[in-house]
Design a protein around this motif. Structure first.
Motif, PDB file in Angstrom:
ATOM      1  N   LEU A 112      44.187  53.621  26.470  1.00  0.00           N
ATOM      2  CA  LEU A 112      45.121  54.012  25.743  1.00  0.00           C
ATOM      3  C   LEU A 112      46.033  55.321  25.105  1.00  0.00           C
ATOM      4  CD1 LEU A 112      46.651  53.080  23.333  1.00  0.00           C
ATOM      5  CD2 LEU A 112      44.620  53.682  21.362  1.00  0.00           C
ATOM      6  N   PHE A 130      41.788  40.245  32.640  1.00  0.00           N
ATOM      7  CA  PHE A 130      42.863  39.753  31.391  1.00  0.00           C
ATOM      8  C   PHE A 130      43.535  38.734  31.713  1.00  0.00           C
ATOM      9  CE2 PHE A 130      40.626  43.564  30.197  1.00  0.00           C
ATOM     10  CZ  PHE A 130      39.155  43.154  29.074  1.00  0.00           C
ATOM     11  N   LEU A 257      37.432  50.318  25.560  1.00  0.00           N
ATOM     12  CA  LEU A 257      36.673  48.846  25.632  1.00  0.00           C
ATOM     13  C   LEU A 257      35.547  48.302  24.413  1.00  0.00           C
ATOM     14  CD1 LEU A 257      36.974  47.557  28.994  1.00  0.00           C
ATOM     15  CD2 LEU A 257      38.935  46.567  27.663  1.00  0.00           C
ATOM     16  N   VAL A 265      38.317  41.577  16.462  1.00  0.00           N
ATOM     17  CA  VAL A 265      38.928  40.092  16.764  1.00  0.00           C
ATOM     18  C   VAL A 265      37.574  39.244  15.217  1.00  0.00           C
ATOM     19  CG1 VAL A 265      37.850  37.561  17.732  1.00  0.00           C
ATOM     20  CG2 VAL A 265      38.870  39.213  19.279  1.00  0.00           C
ATOM     21  N   LEU A 306      46.203  44.785  11.264  1.00  0.00           N
ATOM     22  CA  LEU A 306      44.972  45.968  10.752  1.00  0.00           C
ATOM     23  C   LEU A 306      45.022  47.031  11.454  1.00  0.00           C
ATOM     24  CD1 LEU A 306      42.056  43.573  13.059  1.00  0.00           C
ATOM     25  CD2 LEU A 306      43.100  42.845  10.815  1.00  0.00           C
ATOM     26  N   ALA A 363      50.659  45.259  18.616  1.00  0.00           N
ATOM     27  CA  ALA A 363      51.046  46.645  19.215  1.00  0.00           C
ATOM     28  C   ALA A 363      52.614  46.568  20.196  1.00  0.00           C
ATOM     29  CB  ALA A 363      50.230  47.940  20.023  1.00  0.00           C
ATOM     30  N   ARG A 368      50.548  47.391  24.596  1.00  0.00           N
ATOM     31  CA  ARG A 368      50.350  46.177  23.737  1.00  0.00           C
ATOM     32  C   ARG A 368      49.468  46.403  23.954  1.00  0.00           C
ATOM     33  NH1 ARG A 368      53.224  42.522  20.886  1.00  0.00           N
ATOM     34  NH2 ARG A 368      52.255  40.600  21.715  1.00  0.00           N
ATOM     35  N   LEU A 370      46.178  44.941  25.471  1.00  0.00           N
ATOM     36  CA  LEU A 370      45.803  43.806  26.971  1.00  0.00           C
ATOM     37  C   LEU A 370      44.703  43.067  26.377  1.00  0.00           C
ATOM     38  CD1 LEU A 370      45.225  44.093  29.844  1.00  0.00           C
ATOM     39  CD2 LEU A 370      43.008  46.112  29.532  1.00  0.00           C
ATOM     40  N   GLY A 371      44.300  43.418  25.130  1.00  0.00           N
ATOM     41  CA  GLY A 371      43.023  42.008  25.621  1.00  0.00           C
ATOM     42  C   GLY A 371      43.619  40.592  24.756  1.00  0.00           C
ATOM     43  N   VAL A 374      42.607  37.493  25.241  1.00  0.00           N
ATOM     44  CA  VAL A 374      41.510  36.705  24.884  1.00  0.00           C
ATOM     45  C   VAL A 374      41.285  36.361  23.533  1.00  0.00           C
ATOM     46  CG1 VAL A 374      39.098  37.618  25.112  1.00  0.00           C
ATOM     47  CG2 VAL A 374      40.415  38.242  26.765  1.00  0.00           C
ATOM     48  N   ALA A 375      41.850  37.484  22.520  1.00  0.00           N
ATOM     49  CA  ALA A 375      41.667  37.432  21.325  1.00  0.00           C
ATOM     50  C   ALA A 375      42.701  36.575  20.536  1.00  0.00           C
ATOM     51  CB  ALA A 375      42.666  39.268  20.825  1.00  0.00           C
ATOM     52  N   GLU A 378      40.592  33.080  21.512  1.00  0.00           N
ATOM     53  CA  GLU A 378      38.990  33.092  21.145  1.00  0.00           C
ATOM     54  C   GLU A 378      39.374  32.709  19.794  1.00  0.00           C
ATOM     55  OE1 GLU A 378      36.679  36.416  20.960  1.00  0.00           O
ATOM     56  OE2 GLU A 378      37.575  37.431  22.087  1.00  0.00           O
TER      57      GLU A 378
HETATM   58  C1  HEM Z   1      43.227  40.275  17.168  1.00  0.00           C
HETATM   59  C2  HEM Z   1      41.887  41.372  17.777  1.00  0.00           C
HETATM   60  C3  HEM Z   1      42.818  42.668  18.179  1.00  0.00           C
HETATM   61  C4  HEM Z   1      43.580  43.674  17.804  1.00  0.00           C
HETATM   62  C5  HEM Z   1      44.408  43.164  16.557  1.00  0.00           C
HETATM   63  C6  HEM Z   1      44.108  44.017  18.449  1.00  0.00           C
HETATM   64  C7  HEM Z   1      44.770  45.424  18.369  1.00  0.00           C
HETATM   65  C8  HEM Z   1      45.435  46.415  19.102  1.00  0.00           C
HETATM   66  C9  HEM Z   1      46.210  47.346  18.883  1.00  0.00           C
HETATM   67  C10 HEM Z   1      47.574  48.076  18.190  1.00  0.00           C
HETATM   68  C11 HEM Z   1      46.231  48.226  20.483  1.00  0.00           C
HETATM   69  C12 HEM Z   1      47.864  49.413  21.134  1.00  0.00           C
HETATM   70  C13 HEM Z   1      47.145  50.489  19.895  1.00  0.00           C
HETATM   71  C14 HEM Z   1      48.200  51.289  19.773  1.00  0.00           C
HETATM   72  O1  HEM Z   1      48.666  51.550  20.191  1.00  0.00           O
HETATM   73  O2  HEM Z   1      48.406  52.598  19.421  1.00  0.00           O
HETATM   74  C15 HEM Z   1      45.247  47.162  21.056  1.00  0.00           C
HETATM   75  C16 HEM Z   1      45.265  47.907  22.684  1.00  0.00           C
HETATM   76  C17 HEM Z   1      44.636  47.666  23.209  1.00  0.00           C
HETATM   77  N1  HEM Z   1      43.380  46.541  23.289  1.00  0.00           N
HETATM   78 FE1  HEM Z   1      43.585  45.281  21.248  1.00  0.00          FE
HETATM   79  N2  HEM Z   1      43.690  43.913  20.461  1.00  0.00           N
HETATM   80  C18 HEM Z   1      42.764  43.167  19.746  1.00  0.00           C
HETATM   81  C19 HEM Z   1      41.854  42.756  20.567  1.00  0.00           C
HETATM   82  C20 HEM Z   1      41.476  43.170  21.600  1.00  0.00           C
HETATM   83  C21 HEM Z   1      40.438  42.369  22.338  1.00  0.00           C
HETATM   84  C22 HEM Z   1      39.657  41.080  22.313  1.00  0.00           C
HETATM   85  C23 HEM Z   1      40.777  43.937  23.827  1.00  0.00           C
HETATM   86  C24 HEM Z   1      38.845  43.190  24.951  1.00  0.00           C
HETATM   87  C25 HEM Z   1      38.081  42.693  25.134  1.00  0.00           C
HETATM   88  C26 HEM Z   1      41.320  44.477  23.450  1.00  0.00           C
HETATM   89  C27 HEM Z   1      41.804  45.186  24.580  1.00  0.00           C
HETATM   90  C28 HEM Z   1      42.878  46.706  24.164  1.00  0.00           C
HETATM   91  C29 HEM Z   1      42.706  47.400  24.812  1.00  0.00           C
HETATM   92  C30 HEM Z   1      42.407  47.443  26.452  1.00  0.00           C
HETATM   93  C31 HEM Z   1      44.125  48.133  25.136  1.00  0.00           C
HETATM   94  C32 HEM Z   1      45.021  49.464  25.359  1.00  0.00           C
HETATM   95  C33 HEM Z   1      45.812  49.087  25.911  1.00  0.00           C
HETATM   96  C34 HEM Z   1      46.417  50.200  26.699  1.00  0.00           C
HETATM   97  O3  HEM Z   1      46.818  51.021  26.227  1.00  0.00           O
HETATM   98  O4  HEM Z   1      47.000  49.512  27.933  1.00  0.00           O
HETATM   99  N3  HEM Z   1      41.908  44.405  22.362  1.00  0.00           N
HETATM  100  N4  HEM Z   1      44.818  46.091  20.646  1.00  0.00           N
END
Ligand code: HEM
Length: 418
Positions: A112, A130, A257, A265, A306, A363, A368, A370-371, A374-375, A378
């Motif tokens: 991130l 992923f 992570l 989730v 959220l 996002a 955007r 990465l998960g 998965v989310a 799930e």
């Molecule tokens: C409903 C569930 C989820 C929501 C609402 C969510 C939301 C987000 C958001 C808003 C960002 C971007 C943050 C930013 O741009 O400042 C993000 C990035 C990320 N999320 Fe999720 N997330 C969820 C589930 C997950 C899960 C299950 C995983 C991993 C097991 C995950 C891994 C990541 C990763 C690695 C990034 C960084 C991506 C990057 O910078 O390239 N997320 N998530």
């Protein structure tokens, strides 16, 4: 539903430091949106109904954030939010989600807090775990976990949809994805909660961060000595740019992570069940046509944003005639953008046939989520299995139905069925 506006005009204090406003910010653009408190509304996001009338499209929120900045610009309109996510030449994720700084750590949250093009090499490292195909391979385990949890309450006529499974299920799936021992579940839940639900309490955040980091570092040593096929081991033994990953890259990736994958989730699931318990008509639509579930998940994500992401501004520029300076922070106010009538027809209506449904809950642009696959999977599996096995349910009379701020969630959703 009529909701009293919580928007207040804060006292403008020029200068820098907590609660102060930089001199280049016009005083009339300073606002305290005040949408953050807990509430018990049928739709916890209804507090932002008036956002487009009450707030300027670009405003300054003198909101202190632990150890980082005094305040932030906020954009509320869909197209401005999209620009902030996409224009990485103007906006950086430098220091994003910097919880570890509170305990004196200097590693970056990966991927991130890394800007393109460097960011891409970490996505390459993580992508294999992923992809849609990798997520499909996780499905049997997801079904097994959710059905074990449902077994425990199916005959009882009631359960707490947030506490008894919404909270536990994603953590168990995540433990398996990463290769963490299943007996860490309770500790992880406590540490995670203290980090993500205490935005105004740095001591609680420090407690969660320091315990999580101590555990993760000892775990990293274990998998260094004994590799396996799970994601944490893949990271520890991974390569970027043709060289082994460094210690900071390993802890930065595994810790991010851990922060990003657990509670997001759980929170979304709790709000989804809360809404379904209050809306028998939506439940029925999905019982009649289970094939709508993937689109329903997308709509639940849209109406339950959220997280509001922040970026550091890299160059001076204007948004809607407002001068934004390099070094300022800017926040994508997904709480408003996901309900922008310019993008979404009848935005407050929950509709499972919404196409396109390009919301910001996960996002946008290079970071955007990465998960996201998965989310989504799930949540779709949790909802599908629950509706198959549990008859129409509603909120237990007298239940505490508060939705909490921070990472918006409903800690308890007691439901009953007959
Ligand atoms: C409903 C569930 C989820 C929501 C609402 C969510 C939301 C987000 C958001 C808003 C960002 C971007 C943050 C930013 O741009 O400042 C993000 C990035 C990320 N999320 Fe999720 N997330 C969820 C589930 C997950 C899960 C299950 C995983 C991993 C097991 C995950 C891994 C990541 C990763 C690695 C990034 C960084 C991506 C990057 O910078 O390239 N997320 N998530």
């Amino acid at each position: 539903m009529s909701v009293e506006s919580p928007v207040k005009e804060p006292a403008v204090v020029p200068g820098t430091g907590p609660g102060k406003v930089p001199a280049h910010v016009p005083p009339e653009l300073v606002r305290e949106p005040g949408y953050e408190g807990p509430n018990t509304l049928d739709d916890p996001f209804a507090v932002t109904v008036g956002a487009f009338e009450e707030l300027p499209p670009v405003f300054y929120w003198p909101r202190p954030s632990p150890g980082r900045y005094d305040g932030t610009w906020v954009v509320t309109h869909y197209e401005d939010i999209r620009d902030v996510y996409q224009k990485d030449e103007l906006y950086s994720t430098y220091n994003a989600a910097n919880f570890q700084a509170l305990v004196g750590e200097t590693f970056r949250m990966i991927p991130l807090a890394v800007d393109p093009p460097e960011h891409g090499k970490y996505r390459i490292l993580l992508n294999p775990y992923f992809s849609p195909r990798a997520v499909t391979a996780m499905e049997p385990q997801m079904r097994q976990v959710i059905n074990e949890l449902i077994d425990a309450f199916a005959d009882k006529g009631e359960c707490d949809a947030a506490y008894d499974f919404g909270r536990i299920y994603p953590v168990r799936v995540f433990l398996d994805l990463m290769g963490f021992p299943q007996d860490m579940l309770e500790d992880f839940l406590v540490w995670e909660y203290s980090i993500l639900h205490n935005f105004r309490n740095p001591e609680k955040i420090k407690y969660g961060v320091s315990h999580a980091l101590a555990y993760l570092r000892s775990f990293i040593e274990e998998v260094r000595a004994k590799p396996n096929d799970r994601l944490a081991s893949h990271i520890v033994h991974g390569q970027v740019d043709g060289r082994p990953v460094t210690e900071d890259e390993i802890i930065g990736t595994i810790f991010f992570l851990w922060v990003g994958g657990l509670d997001t989730v759980a929170a979304t699931t709790s709000l989804m069940f809360r809404r379904l318990a209050l809306r028998p008509d939506l439940q029925q639509q999905l019982r009649d046509k289970p094939e709508l579930i993937p689109d329903a998940i997308e709509e639940f994500l849209r109406v339950q944003p959220l997280v509001n992401s922040s970026r550091l501004v890299k160059q001076d520029h204007d948004i809607r005639g407002v001068r934004i300076r390099a070094g300022d922070y800017i926040m994508c106010y997904n709480l408003a953008g996901n309900f922008d009538p310019a993008e979404f027809e009848n935005p407050r209506e929950v509709r499972f046939d919404r196409t396109p449904n390009r919301h910001f809950t996960l996002a946008g642009g290079p970071h955007r989520c990465l998960g996201s696959h998965v989310a989504r999977r799930e949540m779709a599996i949790a909802l599908g299995e629950f509706l198959k096995r549990i008859p129409p349910f509603k909120l237990k009379p007298g239940a505490d139905r508060a939705a909490t701020p921070g990472l918006v969630a409903a800690p308890n959703v007691p439901v009953v069925w007959s």
